[in-house]
Design an enzyme around this catalytic site. Sequence first.
Site, mmCIF file in Angstrom:
data_model
loop_
_atom_site.group_PDB
_atom_site.id
_atom_site.type_symbol
_atom_site.label_atom_id
_atom_site.label_comp_id
_atom_site.label_asym_id
_atom_site.label_seq_id
_atom_site.Cartn_x
_atom_site.Cartn_y
_atom_site.Cartn_z
ATOM 1 N N GLU A 36 1.180 -1.480 -0.103
ATOM 2 C CA GLU A 36 0.182 -0.016 0.331
ATOM 3 C C GLU A 36 0.670 1.191 0.172
ATOM 4 O OE1 GLU A 36 -2.967 1.868 3.032
ATOM 5 O OE2 GLU A 36 -2.743 -0.280 3.191
ATOM 6 N N ARG A 279 4.330 -13.207 10.046
ATOM 7 C CA ARG A 279 5.568 -11.544 9.764
ATOM 8 C C ARG A 279 6.721 -12.606 10.043
ATOM 9 N NH1 ARG A 279 3.142 -6.636 9.696
ATOM 10 N NH2 ARG A 279 1.574 -6.584 8.686
ATOM 11 N N LYS A 289 4.615 0.819 9.194
ATOM 12 C CA LYS A 289 4.893 2.432 8.899
ATOM 13 C C LYS A 289 3.312 3.168 9.704
ATOM 14 C CE LYS A 289 3.112 -0.112 4.709
ATOM 15 N NZ LYS A 289 2.133 -0.107 4.217
HETATM 16 P P1 ATP Z 1 1.902 -2.046 7.936
HETATM 17 O O1 ATP Z 1 1.519 -2.483 9.332
HETATM 18 O O2 ATP Z 1 3.650 -1.931 8.550
HETATM 19 O O3 ATP Z 1 0.770 -0.727 7.876
HETATM 20 P P2 ATP Z 1 1.782 -2.971 6.081
HETATM 21 O O4 ATP Z 1 1.127 -4.973 6.084
HETATM 22 O O5 ATP Z 1 -0.435 -2.259 6.310
HETATM 23 O O6 ATP Z 1 2.082 -2.976 7.222
HETATM 24 P P3 ATP Z 1 1.310 -3.271 3.474
HETATM 25 O O7 ATP Z 1 1.670 -2.498 2.355
HETATM 26 O O8 ATP Z 1 0.143 -3.956 2.999
HETATM 27 O O9 ATP Z 1 1.719 -2.707 4.470
HETATM 28 O O10 ATP Z 1 2.593 -4.771 2.876
HETATM 29 C C1 ATP Z 1 2.791 -4.750 1.834
HETATM 30 C C2 ATP Z 1 2.698 -6.224 2.290
HETATM 31 O O11 ATP Z 1 3.897 -7.374 2.978
HETATM 32 C C3 ATP Z 1 1.587 -7.081 2.513
HETATM 33 O O12 ATP Z 1 1.266 -8.172 1.403
HETATM 34 C C4 ATP Z 1 2.111 -7.627 3.913
HETATM 35 O O13 ATP Z 1 1.525 -8.756 4.456
HETATM 36 C C5 ATP Z 1 3.976 -7.931 4.024
HETATM 37 N N1 ATP Z 1 4.383 -7.482 5.265
HETATM 38 C C6 ATP Z 1 4.123 -6.931 5.349
HETATM 39 N N2 ATP Z 1 4.656 -6.245 6.889
HETATM 40 C C7 ATP Z 1 6.264 -8.165 7.103
HETATM 41 C C8 ATP Z 1 6.188 -8.345 7.982
HETATM 42 N N3 ATP Z 1 6.931 -7.684 8.692
HETATM 43 N N4 ATP Z 1 6.727 -9.496 7.348
HETATM 44 C C9 ATP Z 1 6.428 -10.182 6.335
HETATM 45 N N5 ATP Z 1 5.792 -9.362 5.092
HETATM 46 C C10 ATP Z 1 5.156 -8.190 5.491
HETATM 47 MG MG MG Z 2 -1.329 -3.964 4.746
#
Ligand code: ATP
Ligand code: MG
Length: 576
Positions: A36, A279, A289
């Site tokens: 995102e 994760r 984020k």
């Molecule tokens: P945040 O919680 O930091 O906002 P998010 O998961 O909402 O992170 P996205 O931009 O949606 O952020 O993440 C893109 C991809 O990266 C998604 O498929 C998400 O599952 C994966 N991802 C995010 N954080 C991790 C992590 N700590 N380990 C592995 N994959 C991750």
């Molecule tokens: Mg997400």
Amino acid sequence: MTDVTPVANNFIRQIVLDERAAGKHGGRVVTRFPPEPNGYLHLGHGKSICLNFGIAREFGGVCHLRFDDTNPSKEDIEYVEAIKADVQWLGFEWDVLRHASDYFEVFYRCAEKLIRDGKAFVCDLSAEQVREYRGTLTEPGRNSPWRDRSVEENLDLFRRMRAGEFADGAKTLRARIAMASGNINLRDPALYRIRKVSHQNTGDAWCIYPMYDYAHSLSDAVEGITHSLCTLEFEDHRPLYDWCIQHVDLPHHPELVQPLREAGLTATVSTPRQIEFARGNLDYTVMSKRKLMALVQDGLVAGWDDPRMPTLSGARRRGFPPAAIRTFWERAGVTKQNSVIEFSVLEGCVREVLDATAPRRFAVLDPLKLTITNLPEDHSESLTFPNHPKNEAFGTRAVAFSRDLLIERDDFFEVPPKGFHRLVPGGEVRLRGVGIVKCTEVEKDAGGNVTGVCCTLDADTRQGLPGAERKVKGTIHWVSASHALRAEVRLYDRLFTGADPDDTSDGKTYEDHLNPNSLRVVTGYLEASLAQAEPETAVQFERLGFFVADRRDHAAGKPVFNRTVTLRDSFAKPAR
Ligand code: ATP
Ligand code: MG
């Protein structure tokens, strides 16, 4: 860390192997990384990138980069560009770049299909009422009073939602699944909401926006994704993911993706499979984020790419090689068990890569003058040193040597601590590549502080001469005072003091856990050959650590080096 790397524990790789053996998907692998664009990528995203691009690469498949830009108000083009740069820096290239917003027209058509099939309805409940009707984990929900609207009425209202006739929040389009489901995600979840805001990609073309689960599952199907890899928190969403895929049924409804063909985009649709994995988490780090954004906005760091940030752009600026991050996640494996990995394991990977790839240089960061009194005042010589102790391919370099040198202040002690084997009054030490010197005099200021030492050099002890065999216990490095290049050197330490900065049990926030000493700036004296270093050049300052020429601030005439990591894991573990 050992050199014998076992095949990492990765259950998703095993699934793909098993499927291939069984001839599923025609052996095709299509994955995607779906960020995102509402912030910069962090090390945890690195795990997902390595997994998605890695699986595709390993099995001769392809991986798409897809911006999940369904939430218009939080997204920004700056993040889009930063994300692309980070993925490429990590060493991956996408086969296809898309935005979920490329599919808005398709999603819309799919929603009308669901309405016509009696699988979706327009609901007038307010957000608060929806919560009330939803029920709880232990109680079933109740049907919305609007659930049984006719197909005609639903179509008419949905079209008018699109046309902008209703205010934000006045109506939603909801899936018609089951309010009594044990899985709350299936209790007639919203598919569309009204948001009258412009979108970074589609401008003012839309005032209704699809919800995450709906948009995500259909984006996967539209793109022909075979394996949709996501983190564990989506496990409970999988039934909804599958519901959307099944009821929209793209493979049997090519008319739904017609808008893409008209836009010149390929649409090889699929029935994707969602697989969840744990994760990646690191201690001494926050990886949300929202929290990283707050650190930037509150001015607690110098930006998203501050070298202390656990963002990929921060790691890059700190000097972490992309290969170290890939190795780290490869070794960490992919499982369904949540765990927290020690940051020092990542630093170990960084040392391993840099030890093999970074040329050696001399630098003094806390200087003490050392004068070799038995050399003429104008003595000037060029000594040759190998650039790497274990790899001749790195070649050699010339280092200026003279009578007036700088050494590290803590390589001399007037009253040495026990076990100290370097320079002391009357004692001897080997100067790297020069020979053995003996300390004959200590210079002090009025306050009694040591300002310099005088030594005599035993010229017979230089490498190659018979006296070189003579043994002394310590060897120290040096730079020639008049030739040294003055540089700003940034000594970074961990950003947080506690292993779990998210721990709020004592009423603290993660900002209270910030390490006040995470950055110390000193003037370093570097061997002159570093004057030509390009930004992002990695080197080892012998005996001190790995350093990198700062990506943004380093320039010819204004050298700036960041400490990437010390040579050993000097990080003190708190007593347990
Ligand atoms: P945040 O919680 O930091 O906002 P998010 O998961 O909402 O992170 P996205 O931009 O949606 O952020 O993440 C893109 C991809 O990266 C998604 O498929 C998400 O599952 C994966 N991802 C995010 N954080 C991790 C992590 N700590 N380990 C592995 N994959 C991750
Ligand atoms: Mg997400």
